[in-house]
Design a protein around this motif. Sequence first.
Motif, PDB file in Angstrom:
ATOM      1  N   SER A  40       2.070  -0.218   9.053  1.00  0.00           N
ATOM      2  CA  SER A  40       1.300  -0.782  10.242  1.00  0.00           C
ATOM      3  C   SER A  40       0.637   0.534  10.909  1.00  0.00           C
ATOM      4  O   SER A  40      -0.415   0.448  11.505  1.00  0.00           O
ATOM      5  CB  SER A  40       1.976  -1.592  11.360  1.00  0.00           C
ATOM      6  N   PHE A  41       1.538   1.680  11.033  1.00  0.00           N
ATOM      7  CA  PHE A  41       0.833   2.741  11.583  1.00  0.00           C
ATOM      8  C   PHE A  41      -0.214   3.283  10.645  1.00  0.00           C
ATOM      9  O   PHE A  41      -1.305   3.907  11.265  1.00  0.00           O
ATOM     10  CB  PHE A  41       2.156   3.691  12.054  1.00  0.00           C
ATOM     11  N   GLU A  42      -0.005   3.351   9.242  1.00  0.00           N
ATOM     12  CA  GLU A  42      -0.923   3.895   8.425  1.00  0.00           C
ATOM     13  C   GLU A  42      -2.324   3.169   8.744  1.00  0.00           C
ATOM     14  O   GLU A  42      -3.360   3.523   8.423  1.00  0.00           O
ATOM     15  CB  GLU A  42      -0.442   3.653   6.947  1.00  0.00           C
ATOM     16  N   PHE A  43      -2.199   1.712   8.905  1.00  0.00           N
ATOM     17  CA  PHE A  43      -3.414   1.058   9.122  1.00  0.00           C
ATOM     18  C   PHE A  43      -4.137   1.335  10.419  1.00  0.00           C
ATOM     19  O   PHE A  43      -5.501   1.413  10.333  1.00  0.00           O
ATOM     20  CB  PHE A  43      -2.976  -0.445   9.169  1.00  0.00           C
ATOM     21  N   ILE A  44      -3.296   1.536  11.552  1.00  0.00           N
ATOM     22  CA  ILE A  44      -4.320   1.976  12.695  1.00  0.00           C
ATOM     23  C   ILE A  44      -4.902   3.188  12.122  1.00  0.00           C
ATOM     24  O   ILE A  44      -6.024   3.577  12.625  1.00  0.00           O
ATOM     25  CB  ILE A  44      -3.080   2.659  13.710  1.00  0.00           C
ATOM     26  N   GLN A  45      -4.613   4.053  11.414  1.00  0.00           N
ATOM     27  CA  GLN A  45      -5.164   5.429  11.180  1.00  0.00           C
ATOM     28  C   GLN A  45      -6.366   5.266  10.156  1.00  0.00           C
ATOM     29  O   GLN A  45      -7.369   5.705  10.250  1.00  0.00           O
ATOM     30  CB  GLN A  45      -4.033   6.494  10.563  1.00  0.00           C
ATOM     31  N   ASP A  46      -5.825   4.595   8.930  1.00  0.00           N
ATOM     32  CA  ASP A  46      -6.740   4.625   7.938  1.00  0.00           C
ATOM     33  C   ASP A  46      -7.435   3.076   7.582  1.00  0.00           C
ATOM     34  O   ASP A  46      -8.372   3.130   6.814  1.00  0.00           O
ATOM     35  CB  ASP A  46      -5.948   5.022   6.450  1.00  0.00           C
ATOM     36  N   GLY A  47      -6.997   2.084   8.377  1.00  0.00           N
ATOM     37  CA  GLY A  47      -8.019   0.748   8.163  1.00  0.00           C
ATOM     38  C   GLY A  47      -7.528   0.046   6.878  1.00  0.00           C
ATOM     39  O   GLY A  47      -6.410   0.233   6.364  1.00  0.00           O
ATOM     40  N   TYR A  48      -8.707  -0.682   6.532  1.00  0.00           N
ATOM     41  CA  TYR A  48      -8.319  -1.638   5.419  1.00  0.00           C
ATOM     42  C   TYR A  48      -8.017  -1.204   4.259  1.00  0.00           C
ATOM     43  O   TYR A  48      -7.482  -2.040   3.418  1.00  0.00           O
ATOM     44  CB  TYR A  48      -9.446  -2.595   5.447  1.00  0.00           C
ATOM     45  N   GLU A  49      -8.131  -0.002   3.986  1.00  0.00           N
ATOM     46  CA  GLU A  49      -7.847   0.558   2.686  1.00  0.00           C
ATOM     47  C   GLU A  49      -6.508   0.639   2.378  1.00  0.00           C
ATOM     48  O   GLU A  49      -5.992   0.541   1.251  1.00  0.00           O
ATOM     49  CB  GLU A  49      -8.481   1.982   2.301  1.00  0.00           C
ATOM     50  N   ILE A  50      -5.597   0.544   3.620  1.00  0.00           N
ATOM     51  CA  ILE A  50      -4.111   0.483   3.487  1.00  0.00           C
ATOM     52  C   ILE A  50      -3.668  -0.952   2.684  1.00  0.00           C
ATOM     53  O   ILE A  50      -2.586  -0.965   2.167  1.00  0.00           O
ATOM     54  CB  ILE A  50      -3.438   0.760   4.693  1.00  0.00           C
ATOM     55  N   ILE A  51      -4.395  -1.963   3.102  1.00  0.00           N
ATOM     56  CA  ILE A  51      -4.215  -3.264   2.511  1.00  0.00           C
ATOM     57  C   ILE A  51      -4.321  -3.188   1.040  1.00  0.00           C
ATOM     58  O   ILE A  51      -3.577  -3.837   0.076  1.00  0.00           O
ATOM     59  CB  ILE A  51      -5.001  -4.366   3.012  1.00  0.00           C
ATOM     60  N   HIS A  52      -5.408  -2.528   0.512  1.00  0.00           N
ATOM     61  CA  HIS A  52      -5.605  -2.233  -0.882  1.00  0.00           C
ATOM     62  C   HIS A  52      -4.543  -1.478  -1.552  1.00  0.00           C
ATOM     63  O   HIS A  52      -3.956  -1.560  -2.411  1.00  0.00           O
ATOM     64  CB  HIS A  52      -7.209  -1.514  -1.184  1.00  0.00           C
ATOM     65  N   LYS A  53      -4.304  -0.064  -0.911  1.00  0.00           N
ATOM     66  CA  LYS A  53      -2.991   0.439  -1.313  1.00  0.00           C
ATOM     67  C   LYS A  53      -1.833  -0.025  -1.568  1.00  0.00           C
ATOM     68  O   LYS A  53      -1.251   0.262  -2.645  1.00  0.00           O
ATOM     69  CB  LYS A  53      -2.734   1.784  -0.327  1.00  0.00           C
ATOM     70  N   TYR A  54      -1.369  -0.956  -0.607  1.00  0.00           N
ATOM     71  CA  TYR A  54       0.000  -1.666  -1.021  1.00  0.00           C
ATOM     72  C   TYR A  54       0.001  -2.952  -1.680  1.00  0.00           C
ATOM     73  O   TYR A  54       0.748  -3.732  -1.911  1.00  0.00           O
ATOM     74  CB  TYR A  54       0.841  -1.819   0.329  1.00  0.00           C
ATOM     75  N   SER A  55      -1.411  -3.110  -2.127  1.00  0.00           N
ATOM     76  CA  SER A  55      -1.533  -4.611  -3.003  1.00  0.00           C
ATOM     77  C   SER A  55      -1.818  -3.973  -4.432  1.00  0.00           C
ATOM     78  O   SER A  55      -1.052  -3.805  -5.227  1.00  0.00           O
ATOM     79  CB  SER A  55      -2.488  -5.654  -2.390  1.00  0.00           C
ATOM     80  N   LYS A  56      -3.093  -3.759  -4.550  1.00  0.00           N
ATOM     81  CA  LYS A  56      -3.647  -3.372  -6.021  1.00  0.00           C
ATOM     82  C   LYS A  56      -3.419  -1.892  -6.266  1.00  0.00           C
ATOM     83  O   LYS A  56      -3.611  -1.638  -7.476  1.00  0.00           O
ATOM     84  CB  LYS A  56      -5.151  -3.723  -5.941  1.00  0.00           C
ATOM     85  N   GLY A  57      -2.891  -1.068  -5.344  1.00  0.00           N
ATOM     86  CA  GLY A  57      -2.749   0.147  -5.721  1.00  0.00           C
ATOM     87  C   GLY A  57      -3.954   1.030  -5.265  1.00  0.00           C
ATOM     88  O   GLY A  57      -4.935   0.559  -4.721  1.00  0.00           O
ATOM     89  N   LYS A  58      -3.620   2.536  -5.330  1.00  0.00           N
ATOM     90  CA  LYS A  58      -4.770   3.462  -4.819  1.00  0.00           C
ATOM     91  C   LYS A  58      -5.831   3.220  -6.103  1.00  0.00           C
ATOM     92  O   LYS A  58      -5.640   2.833  -7.065  1.00  0.00           O
ATOM     93  CB  LYS A  58      -4.191   4.788  -4.758  1.00  0.00           C
ATOM     94  N   LEU A  59      -6.864   3.711  -5.499  1.00  0.00           N
ATOM     95  CA  LEU A  59      -8.095   3.628  -6.139  1.00  0.00           C
ATOM     96  C   LEU A  59      -7.549   4.727  -7.390  1.00  0.00           C
ATOM     97  O   LEU A  59      -7.084   5.722  -7.356  1.00  0.00           O
ATOM     98  CB  LEU A  59      -9.377   4.312  -5.544  1.00  0.00           C
ATOM     99  N   TYR A  60      -8.318   4.470  -8.687  1.00  0.00           N
ATOM    100  CA  TYR A  60      -7.989   5.284  -9.813  1.00  0.00           C
ATOM    101  C   TYR A  60      -6.621   5.034 -10.428  1.00  0.00           C
ATOM    102  O   TYR A  60      -6.114   5.690 -11.181  1.00  0.00           O
ATOM    103  CB  TYR A  60      -8.444   6.901  -9.791  1.00  0.00           C
ATOM    104  N   GLN A  61      -5.822   4.201  -9.746  1.00  0.00           N
ATOM    105  CA  GLN A  61      -4.461   3.974 -10.139  1.00  0.00           C
ATOM    106  C   GLN A  61      -4.405   2.906 -11.002  1.00  0.00           C
ATOM    107  O   GLN A  61      -4.891   1.900 -10.666  1.00  0.00           O
ATOM    108  CB  GLN A  61      -3.530   4.043  -9.193  1.00  0.00           C
ATOM    109  N   SER A  62      -3.880   2.940 -12.496  1.00  0.00           N
ATOM    110  CA  SER A  62      -4.047   1.884 -13.320  1.00  0.00           C
ATOM    111  C   SER A  62      -3.377   0.563 -13.052  1.00  0.00           C
ATOM    112  O   SER A  62      -3.783  -0.444 -13.201  1.00  0.00           O
ATOM    113  CB  SER A  62      -3.834   2.469 -14.729  1.00  0.00           C
ATOM    114  N   GLU A  63      -2.321   0.879 -12.515  1.00  0.00           N
ATOM    115  CA  GLU A  63      -1.211  -0.416 -12.409  1.00  0.00           C
ATOM    116  C   GLU A  63      -0.719  -0.251 -10.925  1.00  0.00           C
ATOM    117  O   GLU A  63      -0.249   0.694 -10.313  1.00  0.00           O
ATOM    118  CB  GLU A  63       0.147  -0.003 -13.239  1.00  0.00           C
TER     119      GLU A  63
END
Length: 208
Positions: A101-124
């Motif tokens: 939740s603190f990361e979301f305050i800082q970085d916004g909606y990309e945090i939802i992507h990071k913890y679901s589908k993974g970081k960009l360029y990350q295959s799995e």
Amino acid sequence: METEIKSHYNYDEVIIWLEKKGVELYGNHFKILESDYPIIYKLIAYFLKDEAACFQYNINLNKGIMLSGPVGCGKTSLLNLMKYLTPTEHKFFVKPCRDISFEFIQDGYEIIHKYSKGKLYQSEPKTICFDDLGTENNLKYFGNECNVMAEILLSRYDIFTTRKVQTHITTNLSASEIENVYGNRVRSRLREMINLIAFDKEFEDKRV
């Protein structure tokens, strides 16, 4: 009944090993209580991928684990210990929901992507244990309120159904509290995604 596990593993020896590992990680005060054995046997069966014992316990190895129980019963410590039993292909990392939740305050909606589908360029996408679900708050990013964990869990459901990626959770919320906080859709999908393993609600806080 609890010690009569049909398995080629010696569960009591595994518990002795886990306790030593716990002392190493958390200090000499760390103890696995005999009253916890019924819960810990189930966790060991699941994380060792012991099919015979999981069948006995009615645990589905394709799903993740939700470990629920009152504050202070040792949920986070146990899940951290289970990382050491887990075969390499099922490795996971533990992430506190409050940190997300603190990361979301800082970085916004990309945090939802990071913890679901993974970081960009990350295959799995990765297997993650979301620790202490319910301790985070609904947060605002540029004025828009978002139930961050609800969005992440809905996305995790999608990758569970399409790619069989598991999600683990620790929480002190009951099923009805989860529904109140995250909505009926999340509760319904969690039923499909996870096995529930629960400490007794009357459990005394070990931190006292």
